[in-house]
Design a protein around this motif. Sequence first.
Motif, PDB file in Angstrom:
ATOM      1  N   ASN A  87       0.841  -1.199   0.000  1.00  0.00           N
ATOM      2  CA  ASN A  87       0.000   0.000   0.000  1.00  0.00           C
ATOM      3  C   ASN A  87       0.874   1.246   0.000  1.00  0.00           C
ATOM      4  N   THR A  88       1.998   1.163  -0.670  1.00  0.00           N
ATOM      5  CA  THR A  88       2.996   2.225  -0.591  1.00  0.00           C
ATOM      6  C   THR A  88       2.768   3.365  -1.578  1.00  0.00           C
ATOM      7  N   ILE A  89       1.914   3.182  -2.578  1.00  0.00           N
ATOM      8  CA  ILE A  89       1.578   4.286  -3.484  1.00  0.00           C
ATOM      9  C   ILE A  89       0.157   4.715  -3.177  1.00  0.00           C
ATOM     10  N   GLU A 100       4.429   6.404   0.161  1.00  0.00           N
ATOM     11  CA  GLU A 100       4.311   6.493   1.622  1.00  0.00           C
ATOM     12  C   GLU A 100       4.467   5.097   2.220  1.00  0.00           C
ATOM     13  N   ASN A 101       4.728   5.056   3.527  1.00  0.00           N
ATOM     14  CA  ASN A 101       4.771   3.776   4.271  1.00  0.00           C
ATOM     15  C   ASN A 101       5.775   2.806   3.666  1.00  0.00           C
ATOM     16  N   TRP A 102       6.879   3.314   3.165  1.00  0.00           N
ATOM     17  CA  TRP A 102       7.878   2.504   2.467  1.00  0.00           C
ATOM     18  C   TRP A 102       8.907   1.991   3.473  1.00  0.00           C
ATOM     19  N   THR A 103       8.848   0.701   3.750  1.00  0.00           N
ATOM     20  CA  THR A 103       9.751   0.097   4.731  1.00  0.00           C
ATOM     21  C   THR A 103      10.656  -0.978   4.142  1.00  0.00           C
ATOM     22  N   ASP A 104      10.252  -1.570   3.035  1.00  0.00           N
ATOM     23  CA  ASP A 104      10.931  -2.731   2.469  1.00  0.00           C
ATOM     24  C   ASP A 104      12.002  -2.291   1.466  1.00  0.00           C
ATOM     25  N   SER A 105      13.260  -2.614   1.726  1.00  0.00           N
ATOM     26  CA  SER A 105      14.350  -2.231   0.817  1.00  0.00           C
ATOM     27  C   SER A 105      14.313  -3.020  -0.484  1.00  0.00           C
ATOM     28  N   ASP A 106      13.554  -4.117  -0.520  1.00  0.00           N
ATOM     29  CA  ASP A 106      13.423  -4.884  -1.761  1.00  0.00           C
ATOM     30  C   ASP A 106      12.375  -4.290  -2.699  1.00  0.00           C
ATOM     31  N   GLU A 107      11.585  -3.345  -2.198  1.00  0.00           N
ATOM     32  CA  GLU A 107      10.560  -2.719  -3.024  1.00  0.00           C
ATOM     33  C   GLU A 107      11.175  -1.569  -3.824  1.00  0.00           C
TER      34      GLU A 107
END
Length: 440
Positions: A56-58, A64-71
Amino acid sequence: MKNLFYFFLALVLVSFSSVDKEDSSVKEKNLKNPEIAISLPLAGNAFSSKHIDGSNTITENGIENWTDSDEVFTVFFKISQAGTFQITVEESVEVYGKSELEFSINNETKKVKFTASKKAVIAGTWAVNTAGYAALKIKGISKTGDRFPSINRLTITSPDYNNKISYVPNNEGNFYHWGRRGPSVHLNYQVPENTNAEWYYNELTVPVNEDKIGSYFMADGFGEGYFGIQVNSASERRVLFSVWSPFNTDDPNSIPELHKIKMLKKGEDVHTGEFGNEGSGGQSYLQYNWKAGNTYKFLLHGIPQSNNSTNYTAYFFAPELDKWLLIASFNRPETNTYLKRFHSFLENFVPEEGDLSRKVLFNNQWVCDEKGIWTEINAARFTTDNTGAKEYRMDFAGGTDKGSFYLKNGGFFNNATTPKTIFTRPLTNRMPEINFDLLP
């Protein structure tokens, strides 16, 4: 003294003349090469590598809410000529602790550190040597907080580019949603005028690997509805047939009883109900595991009734079962017509999948009139929806491919087809062989 005065006056006039010429030259140069600057919202132009895997990062605020370095995020914009472009993260950026991001175009990477919120940060400058879509990738390298920066917009500037850049500029008309879905594309079949078409027939093939999630490959479109196949998820596919109510609303619950679509019959295991949001009406679908590479046949019947209504019935030929399947038959009130506006279309209904390309082939289109006379239709007019018409997305195409009509959208490819072009395919002379008495 008098001569000396005129001498100095002449020098001054020459000096002013020289300055005017220099200023004029500078102005002319700036007019020829004005610096372009656009503010590109990520909410309508960015895509996540996670697609529909629960990310749900876009949001409507961008990343927003970007936590995963693989994303990894990819931002697309289209240029019509080569140029040098500087990309800046606008001052609306929210930073959580210290972090480092990597920005790249064509594998040329720039690493950028973020240490403070609400401060514009230059990501870098890239020379893009070919016209077409540019893809900016954003990757997280490290962070001290619980998440990477939230990025709302990017500013793109160029000192040597003075042409249009295609992108989704704002959310007017909900275009963050429509823009990320990508342009829908259509083939409007050129049926002879004054034809009382009682039957529409079409054959559809989705090439292997073009069956992306969110795709609706629509074969038999008509003035009051549509009939085709969908990819609803990784595990579910459908044959879908819908008829709009004559009552114009997006809320099926508000349709008066006299204007409701009535189901007359349905096939085995077919689900029926109502739909809304894009007009409202009667909907039916069969969960069926159709396969890319196989050719499916679509047969639609439309016939006016004596009580100012029309019956519409959809049949689907499954080659895996070697038989025609009844999908459903609906009655539409306040309507008295044979089949009109024969068309096909391709759309993506999942915004997260809008960066993936999809393609479909249509072949052997026929209509049969009320006298039982079949006519082959081998000309179609290509069009796109408002997303393409506004040139927010330019990844749309259609035409002919090895004797078939085709439609293609999504994936940010170049070489868009000119809308409103009419294409003609070779005649097949393969009239449908259908025993109407044996149809379910």
